[in-house]
Design a protein around this motif. Sequence first.
Motif, mmCIF file in Angstrom:
data_model
loop_
_atom_site.group_PDB
_atom_site.id
_atom_site.type_symbol
_atom_site.label_atom_id
_atom_site.label_comp_id
_atom_site.label_asym_id
_atom_site.label_seq_id
_atom_site.Cartn_x
_atom_site.Cartn_y
_atom_site.Cartn_z
ATOM 1 N N MET A 1 0.902 -1.255 0.117
ATOM 2 C CA MET A 1 0.138 0.095 0.068
ATOM 3 C C MET A 1 0.845 1.187 -0.139
ATOM 4 O O MET A 1 1.365 1.519 0.973
ATOM 5 C CB MET A 1 -0.811 0.018 1.449
ATOM 6 N N ALA A 2 0.961 1.845 -1.175
ATOM 7 C CA ALA A 2 1.926 3.032 -1.291
ATOM 8 C C ALA A 2 1.041 4.459 -1.234
ATOM 9 O O ALA A 2 0.049 4.255 -1.889
ATOM 10 C CB ALA A 2 2.649 2.979 -2.548
ATOM 11 N N ILE A 3 1.436 5.212 -0.487
ATOM 12 C CA ILE A 3 0.772 6.515 -0.251
ATOM 13 C C ILE A 3 1.833 7.655 -0.890
ATOM 14 O O ILE A 3 2.823 7.664 -0.211
ATOM 15 C CB ILE A 3 0.207 6.672 0.919
ATOM 16 N N LEU A 4 1.271 8.757 -1.872
ATOM 17 C CA LEU A 4 1.942 9.786 -2.260
ATOM 18 C C LEU A 4 1.557 11.015 -1.557
ATOM 19 O O LEU A 4 0.297 11.324 -1.609
ATOM 20 C CB LEU A 4 2.051 9.823 -3.759
ATOM 21 N N ALA A 135 10.187 -0.565 -7.452
ATOM 22 C CA ALA A 135 10.344 -1.056 -6.280
ATOM 23 C C ALA A 135 9.269 -0.631 -5.407
ATOM 24 O O ALA A 135 8.553 -1.343 -4.511
ATOM 25 C CB ALA A 135 11.559 -0.453 -5.743
ATOM 26 N N VAL A 136 8.717 0.613 -5.703
ATOM 27 C CA VAL A 136 7.582 0.984 -5.038
ATOM 28 C C VAL A 136 6.180 0.316 -5.226
ATOM 29 O O VAL A 136 5.387 -0.284 -4.574
ATOM 30 C CB VAL A 136 7.150 2.510 -5.366
ATOM 31 N N ARG A 137 6.149 -0.332 -6.635
ATOM 32 C CA ARG A 137 4.871 -1.076 -7.304
ATOM 33 C C ARG A 137 4.915 -2.344 -6.527
ATOM 34 O O ARG A 137 3.908 -2.900 -6.271
ATOM 35 C CB ARG A 137 5.166 -1.253 -8.799
ATOM 36 N N SER A 138 6.151 -2.974 -6.129
ATOM 37 C CA SER A 138 6.092 -4.391 -5.745
ATOM 38 C C SER A 138 6.121 -4.237 -4.173
ATOM 39 O O SER A 138 6.392 -5.366 -3.419
ATOM 40 C CB SER A 138 7.326 -5.122 -6.306
ATOM 41 N N TYR A 139 6.427 -3.024 -3.497
ATOM 42 C CA TYR A 139 6.383 -3.258 -2.238
ATOM 43 C C TYR A 139 5.094 -3.694 -1.677
ATOM 44 O O TYR A 139 4.280 -2.945 -1.727
ATOM 45 C CB TYR A 139 6.925 -1.834 -1.698
ATOM 46 N N PRO A 140 5.213 -4.553 -0.646
ATOM 47 C CA PRO A 140 3.772 -5.285 -0.202
ATOM 48 C C PRO A 140 3.323 -4.539 1.065
ATOM 49 O O PRO A 140 2.264 -5.143 1.607
ATOM 50 C CB PRO A 140 4.149 -6.469 0.055
ATOM 51 N N TYR A 141 4.060 -3.669 1.628
ATOM 52 C CA TYR A 141 3.547 -3.218 2.974
ATOM 53 C C TYR A 141 3.457 -1.692 3.108
ATOM 54 O O TYR A 141 3.872 -1.039 1.882
ATOM 55 C CB TYR A 141 4.954 -3.533 4.054
ATOM 56 N N PRO A 142 2.881 -0.924 4.229
ATOM 57 C CA PRO A 142 2.700 0.467 4.171
ATOM 58 C C PRO A 142 3.800 1.276 3.817
ATOM 59 O O PRO A 142 4.787 1.020 4.324
ATOM 60 C CB PRO A 142 2.216 0.554 5.633
ATOM 61 N N LEU A 143 3.758 2.158 2.677
ATOM 62 C CA LEU A 143 4.784 3.079 2.329
ATOM 63 C C LEU A 143 4.257 4.160 2.064
ATOM 64 O O LEU A 143 3.417 4.524 1.319
ATOM 65 C CB LEU A 143 5.256 2.286 0.959
ATOM 66 N N LEU A 175 4.250 8.097 -9.984
ATOM 67 C CA LEU A 175 4.137 7.571 -8.746
ATOM 68 C C LEU A 175 2.509 7.735 -8.355
ATOM 69 O O LEU A 175 2.145 6.853 -7.904
ATOM 70 C CB LEU A 175 4.985 8.142 -7.805
ATOM 71 N N ALA A 176 2.026 8.710 -8.721
ATOM 72 C CA ALA A 176 0.630 8.829 -8.356
ATOM 73 C C ALA A 176 -0.324 7.691 -9.066
ATOM 74 O O ALA A 176 -1.337 7.556 -8.636
ATOM 75 C CB ALA A 176 0.300 10.376 -8.834
ATOM 76 N N GLY A 177 0.132 7.322 -10.336
ATOM 77 C CA GLY A 177 -0.637 6.569 -10.984
ATOM 78 C C GLY A 177 -0.456 5.245 -10.312
ATOM 79 O O GLY A 177 -1.521 4.353 -10.618
ATOM 80 N N ILE A 178 0.467 4.656 -9.531
ATOM 81 C CA ILE A 178 0.529 3.431 -9.122
ATOM 82 C C ILE A 178 0.173 3.405 -7.590
ATOM 83 O O ILE A 178 0.080 2.590 -6.903
ATOM 84 C CB ILE A 178 1.916 2.674 -9.151
ATOM 85 N N CYS A 179 0.020 4.608 -6.940
ATOM 86 C CA CYS A 179 -0.194 4.796 -5.485
ATOM 87 C C CYS A 179 -1.661 4.700 -5.221
ATOM 88 O O CYS A 179 -2.342 5.190 -6.004
ATOM 89 C CB CYS A 179 0.453 6.068 -4.728
ATOM 90 N N GLU A 180 -1.898 4.096 -3.936
ATOM 91 C CA GLU A 180 -3.229 3.755 -3.825
ATOM 92 C C GLU A 180 -3.986 5.211 -3.355
ATOM 93 O O GLU A 180 -5.145 5.231 -3.861
ATOM 94 C CB GLU A 180 -3.507 3.059 -2.477
ATOM 95 N N ILE A 196 -11.384 12.505 -5.398
ATOM 96 C CA ILE A 196 -12.003 13.264 -6.043
ATOM 97 C C ILE A 196 -11.587 13.759 -7.512
ATOM 98 O O ILE A 196 -12.129 14.675 -7.997
ATOM 99 C CB ILE A 196 -12.166 15.021 -5.412
ATOM 100 N N ALA A 197 -10.944 12.897 -7.993
ATOM 101 C CA ALA A 197 -10.209 13.028 -9.384
ATOM 102 C C ALA A 197 -11.383 12.955 -10.327
ATOM 103 O O ALA A 197 -12.096 12.012 -10.302
ATOM 104 C CB ALA A 197 -9.182 12.245 -9.506
ATOM 105 N N PHE A 198 -11.226 13.765 -11.574
ATOM 106 C CA PHE A 198 -12.198 13.798 -12.572
ATOM 107 C C PHE A 198 -11.884 12.267 -13.514
ATOM 108 O O PHE A 198 -10.650 11.770 -13.240
ATOM 109 C CB PHE A 198 -11.774 14.934 -13.534
ATOM 110 N N ARG A 199 -12.933 11.697 -13.827
ATOM 111 C CA ARG A 199 -12.682 10.568 -14.672
ATOM 112 C C ARG A 199 -13.389 10.521 -15.900
ATOM 113 O O ARG A 199 -14.565 10.967 -16.051
ATOM 114 C CB ARG A 199 -13.292 9.318 -13.757
ATOM 115 N N TRP A 200 -12.664 10.074 -16.942
ATOM 116 C CA TRP A 200 -13.151 10.211 -18.526
ATOM 117 C C TRP A 200 -14.273 9.399 -18.494
ATOM 118 O O TRP A 200 -15.285 9.697 -19.228
ATOM 119 C CB TRP A 200 -12.241 9.699 -19.379
#
Length: 203
Positions: A1-4, A135-143, A175-180, A196-200
């Motif tokens: 779970m990655a958070i930016l 490395a961020v994508r595959s990290y399985p713990y809180p980041l 990073l924003a694209g892969i962070c939860e 709250i992001a706009f979605r196409w």
Amino acid sequence: MAILITGGARSGKSRFAEQYAARLGSRGIYIATCQPYDEEMKERIRQHMRDRDASGFRWETKEEPLETAALLRKLAMQFTEERREAQAGGRPWTAPPVLLDCLTLWLTNWLLQLEEGKQAGSDPLGEQTGAFIEAVRSYPYPLLLVTNEVGDGIVPEYPLGRRFRDEAGRLNQQLAGICEKVFLVTAGIPVELKSIAFRWDEL
């Protein structure tokens, strides 16, 4: 779970990241990317460490200005082994949150290395950012990853500054694209952007 977590200078993003981490576990790993080039920067680092100690949350600081991808992989293996041992012994186990502060200093460190001609390769910066993102994508713990918004101000005067601004913007987007979750902190107020992001598909 990655958070930016992003924001401008002195926006409160690091404090928010530390408070968030303290709610995810009983201890944390703090990856510091800053390199103290002068006495003023050394004092900033000492003050940050005093602030963390005063928070009451137990931090283990790891200084890693360049090889953060390798460090994340090492921590992932270490925590996975700890979890297996705890499960085998019937003991509860929670992964300590990892907080990396900050990405733009890490990027600066690599740009300076490359500017000095210390790294070889066809696209060494791309290789480093690619390895870090994986490395961020595959990290399985809180980041938790702290970065800066650097494109809202004036255009840098020098080519290296303009490259830094562009590379930081691209890194933040990837990073924003892969962070939860992605938080923007302004004047100490955090806002979670993905919710709250706009979605196409809503157009």
